[in-house]
Design an enzyme around this catalytic site. Structure first.
Site, PDB file in Angstrom:
ATOM      1  N   TYR A   9       0.868  -1.093   0.213  1.00  0.00           N
ATOM      2  CA  TYR A   9       0.076  -0.246   0.179  1.00  0.00           C
ATOM      3  C   TYR A   9       0.887   1.538   0.362  1.00  0.00           C
ATOM      4  CZ  TYR A   9      -3.763  -2.790   0.056  1.00  0.00           C
ATOM      5  OH  TYR A   9      -4.846  -4.103  -0.039  1.00  0.00           O
TER       6      TYR A   9
ATOM      7  N   GLN B 109     -15.475   2.698  -5.797  1.00  0.00           N
ATOM      8  CA  GLN B 109     -15.070   1.001  -5.292  1.00  0.00           C
ATOM      9  C   GLN B 109     -13.474   1.922  -5.915  1.00  0.00           C
ATOM     10  OE1 GLN B 109     -16.704  -2.426  -6.806  1.00  0.00           O
ATOM     11  NE2 GLN B 109     -17.242  -0.446  -8.350  1.00  0.00           N
ATOM     12  N   ASN B 110     -13.203   3.395  -5.750  1.00  0.00           N
ATOM     13  CA  ASN B 110     -11.545   2.824  -6.038  1.00  0.00           C
ATOM     14  C   ASN B 110     -10.955   3.361  -4.416  1.00  0.00           C
ATOM     15  OD1 ASN B 110     -11.713   1.662  -9.051  1.00  0.00           O
ATOM     16  ND2 ASN B 110     -12.079   4.455  -9.770  1.00  0.00           N
TER      17      ASN B 110
ATOM     18  N   HIS C  96     -14.417   1.886  -0.830  1.00  0.00           N
ATOM     19  CA  HIS C  96     -13.876   0.910  -0.374  1.00  0.00           C
ATOM     20  C   HIS C  96     -12.302   1.076   0.462  1.00  0.00           C
ATOM     21  CE1 HIS C  96     -14.928  -2.570  -3.397  1.00  0.00           C
ATOM     22  NE2 HIS C  96     -16.053  -2.410  -1.915  1.00  0.00           N
TER      23      HIS C  96
ATOM     24  N   THR D 130     -17.150  -0.552 -13.852  1.00  0.00           N
ATOM     25  CA  THR D 130     -16.729  -2.048 -12.976  1.00  0.00           C
ATOM     26  C   THR D 130     -17.009  -2.890 -13.270  1.00  0.00           C
ATOM     27  OG1 THR D 130     -16.956  -2.147 -10.582  1.00  0.00           O
ATOM     28  CG2 THR D 130     -19.066  -0.767 -11.616  1.00  0.00           C
ATOM     29  N   SER D 131     -16.176  -3.961 -13.066  1.00  0.00           N
ATOM     30  CA  SER D 131     -16.614  -5.140 -13.579  1.00  0.00           C
ATOM     31  C   SER D 131     -17.710  -5.558 -13.288  1.00  0.00           C
ATOM     32  CB  SER D 131     -15.272  -6.451 -13.667  1.00  0.00           C
ATOM     33  OG  SER D 131     -14.341  -6.215 -12.229  1.00  0.00           O
TER      34      SER D 131
ATOM     35  N   GLU E 150     -15.951  -2.808 -21.876  1.00  0.00           N
ATOM     36  CA  GLU E 150     -16.534  -4.277 -22.843  1.00  0.00           C
ATOM     37  C   GLU E 150     -17.616  -4.428 -22.090  1.00  0.00           C
ATOM     38  OE1 GLU E 150     -12.947  -6.104 -21.273  1.00  0.00           O
ATOM     39  OE2 GLU E 150     -14.332  -6.589 -19.344  1.00  0.00           O
TER      40      GLU E 150
ATOM     41  N   ALA F 134     -13.723   5.176 -20.768  1.00  0.00           N
ATOM     42  CA  ALA F 134     -13.855   5.864 -19.562  1.00  0.00           C
ATOM     43  C   ALA F 134     -14.660   8.097 -20.077  1.00  0.00           C
ATOM     44  CB  ALA F 134     -14.094   6.435 -18.553  1.00  0.00           C
TER      45      ALA F 134
HETATM   46  P1  NAD Z   1     -12.382  -3.951 -12.096  1.00  0.00           P
HETATM   47  O1  NAD Z   1     -10.305  -3.744 -12.364  1.00  0.00           O
HETATM   48  O2  NAD Z   1     -12.556  -5.883 -10.814  1.00  0.00           O
HETATM   49  O3  NAD Z   1     -12.253  -3.772 -13.337  1.00  0.00           O
HETATM   50  C1  NAD Z   1     -12.517  -2.760 -13.752  1.00  0.00           C
HETATM   51  C2  NAD Z   1     -13.832  -2.762 -15.124  1.00  0.00           C
HETATM   52  O4  NAD Z   1     -13.213  -1.395 -16.003  1.00  0.00           O
HETATM   53  C3  NAD Z   1     -12.869  -3.403 -16.442  1.00  0.00           C
HETATM   54  O5  NAD Z   1     -14.695  -4.219 -16.621  1.00  0.00           O
HETATM   55  C4  NAD Z   1     -12.707  -2.793 -17.556  1.00  0.00           C
HETATM   56  O6  NAD Z   1     -12.898  -3.714 -18.266  1.00  0.00           O
HETATM   57  C5  NAD Z   1     -13.233  -1.561 -17.304  1.00  0.00           C
HETATM   58  N1  NAD Z   1     -12.172  -0.388 -17.763  1.00  0.00           N
HETATM   59  C6  NAD Z   1     -10.928  -0.421 -17.921  1.00  0.00           C
HETATM   60  N2  NAD Z   1     -10.418   0.435 -18.268  1.00  0.00           N
HETATM   61  C7  NAD Z   1     -11.270   1.411 -18.945  1.00  0.00           C
HETATM   62  C8  NAD Z   1     -11.446   2.952 -19.986  1.00  0.00           C
HETATM   63  N3  NAD Z   1     -10.291   3.544 -19.511  1.00  0.00           N
HETATM   64  N4  NAD Z   1     -12.770   3.091 -19.691  1.00  0.00           N
HETATM   65  C9  NAD Z   1     -13.957   2.309 -18.598  1.00  0.00           C
HETATM   66  N5  NAD Z   1     -13.845   1.232 -18.439  1.00  0.00           N
HETATM   67  C10 NAD Z   1     -12.803   0.304 -18.185  1.00  0.00           C
HETATM   68  O7  NAD Z   1     -12.711  -2.718 -10.939  1.00  0.00           O
HETATM   69  P2  NAD Z   1     -13.656  -3.459 -10.143  1.00  0.00           P
HETATM   70  O8  NAD Z   1     -14.661  -2.845 -10.504  1.00  0.00           O
HETATM   71  O9  NAD Z   1     -13.814  -1.026  -9.585  1.00  0.00           O
HETATM   72  O10 NAD Z   1     -12.740  -4.101  -8.588  1.00  0.00           O
HETATM   73  C11 NAD Z   1     -12.128  -4.228  -8.547  1.00  0.00           C
HETATM   74  C12 NAD Z   1     -11.446  -3.457  -6.929  1.00  0.00           C
HETATM   75  O11 NAD Z   1     -10.138  -3.146  -6.968  1.00  0.00           O
HETATM   76  C13 NAD Z   1     -12.369  -2.647  -6.579  1.00  0.00           C
HETATM   77  O12 NAD Z   1     -13.240  -3.061  -5.241  1.00  0.00           O
HETATM   78  C14 NAD Z   1     -10.992  -1.504  -5.683  1.00  0.00           C
HETATM   79  O13 NAD Z   1     -10.675  -1.785  -4.552  1.00  0.00           O
HETATM   80  C15 NAD Z   1      -9.805  -2.122  -5.852  1.00  0.00           C
HETATM   81  N6  NAD Z   1      -8.907  -0.945  -6.656  1.00  0.00           N
HETATM   82  C16 NAD Z   1      -9.228   0.143  -7.038  1.00  0.00           C
HETATM   83  C17 NAD Z   1      -8.016   0.683  -7.714  1.00  0.00           C
HETATM   84  C18 NAD Z   1      -8.059   2.570  -7.805  1.00  0.00           C
HETATM   85  O14 NAD Z   1      -8.283   3.110  -6.946  1.00  0.00           O
HETATM   86  N7  NAD Z   1      -8.239   3.326  -8.625  1.00  0.00           N
HETATM   87  C19 NAD Z   1      -7.328   0.530  -8.952  1.00  0.00           C
HETATM   88  C20 NAD Z   1      -7.745  -1.351  -8.683  1.00  0.00           C
HETATM   89  C21 NAD Z   1      -8.104  -1.877  -8.190  1.00  0.00           C
END
Ligand code: NAD
Length: 232
Positions: free
Chosen positions: A57, A92-93, A110, A175-176, A202, A217
C-alpha cells in the site's frame, strides 16, 4: 431518456482511473500489481505478513499521487456541480482522483489509500501521504491501511442502500461488476424504479441494465454527463 431526472447515483470502479495510469485489478488474473489478491487484500494476508501488505500500500500510495484525474473524473465533478445534493458518487476506488477532480458528495466504500487506521480503535484514522507509521501515535496499537479488504464490510452501506432506492438514474462506470456488494447495486436501483446505465470498455454484468455505453471512460463519460445535464 424518459422523464426528468431528479436524483442521480453513480458508482465507479478501477476502470475510470485506468487512463490516469492506475492499473485495474481483475484484468490480470486475480493479481493486483503482480501480487496475489489474497496476500495483499485480505485480513488473513495482513495477519500472515503485515510488512508485505504495508509495503504494497505504501507503493500504491506513492504511485497514485503521481497520477492526475482524467476527463471522466472531471465530468463527474461537473455533474455534481449541476445536481448538488441530488447527486451521490459511490466509488470502489481507493485512489483520490475523484476528490482531486472536485467531487465532494462521495462515498469511498472500499476505503482510502491516503488514510491509515489503528487496530486498537476504529476512531484513530489519520491521513497518510507517504509510508504509513507502523504504530498508532495515540495508543501504540498496530496501524493498517484504511482499505476494505475481501471479507470485510464496505463503509456506509446504509446510506448507499437508501440512495440507491431513492434515485431515478443510476450509472455504473468502469467496474467489472463482480465484486459484491457493489455488483448488486444496479439490481437495487432497477428494482426501485431507476433507469440503469453502464459505461465500460467491454460489456459486463448484464441484467438490470437499460443502456450500455461502450468505450473509454475519458471519452464516454463527458458525453454522457453533457447529455444528462441537457436532459435534466
Ligand atoms: P476491476 O478492475 O475489476 O474492473 C475494471 C473494469 O473497468 C473492467 O470491466 C474493465 O473492462 C473496465 N475498464 C478498463 N479500462 C477502462 C476504461 N479506460 N474506460 C472504461 N472502462 C474501463 O475494478 P472494480 O470493479 O473496481 O473492482 C476491483 C476492486 O479493486 C475495487 O473494488 C477497488 O477497491 C480495487 N482497486 C482500486 C483501484 C483504484 O483505486 N484506482 C485500482 C485497482 C483496484
Amino acid at each position: 431518456m424518459a422523464g426528468k431526472i431528479s436524483k442521480i447515483v453513480v458508482l465507479t470502479g478501477a476502470g475510470i482511473s485506468a487512463e490516469s495510469g492506475i492499473p485495474t485489478f481483475r484484468s490480470s488474473d486475480g493479481l493486483w500489481e503482480n501480487e496475489p489478491v489474497e496476500a495483499v487484500a485480505t485480513p488473513e494476508g495482513f495477519e500472515n505478513d503485515p510488512k508485505r501488505v504495508i509495503t504494497f500500500y505504501n507503493e500504491r500510495r506513492a504511485a497514485a499521487q503521481k497520477c492526475e484525474p482524467n476527463a471522466a473524473h472531471h465530468a463527474l465533478a461537473k455533474l455534481e456541480e449541476k445536481f448538488g445534493d441530488n447527486f451521490l458518487l459511490i466509488t470502489q476506488n481507493v485512489d483520490d482522483l475523484h476528490q482531486r477532480a472536485g467531487n465532494k458528495r462521495i462515498i469511498p466504500m472500499h476505503g482510502e489509500l491516503l488514510k491509515v487506521r489503528c487496530l486498537g480503535s476504529e476512531e484513530h484514522i489519520i491521513s497518510c501521504t507517504e509510508n504509513q507509521p507502523e504504530k498508532c501515535l495515540e495508543c501504540g496499537a498496530i496501524m493498517r491501511p484504511h482499505i476494505v479488504w475481501f471479507g470485510e464490510v464496505p463503509f456506509e452501506m446504509d446510506r448507499i442502500q437508501k440512495a440507491l432506492m431513492q434515485c431515478d438514474l443510476f450509472a455504473y462506470i468502469g467496474t467489472s461488476g463482480v465484486v459484491y456488494p457493489a455488483a448488486g447495486f444496479r439490481q437495487i436501483a432497477k428494482l426501485s424504479g431507476a433507469r440503469v446505465v453502464c459505461l465500460n470498455l467491454e460489456e459486463v454484468g448484464g441484467g438490470y441494465t437499460d443502456e450500455f455505453i461502450q468505450g473509454k471512460a475519458s471519452e464516454t463519460v463527458p458525453k454522457w454527463v453533457d447529455f444528462t445535464i441537457f436532459n435534466s
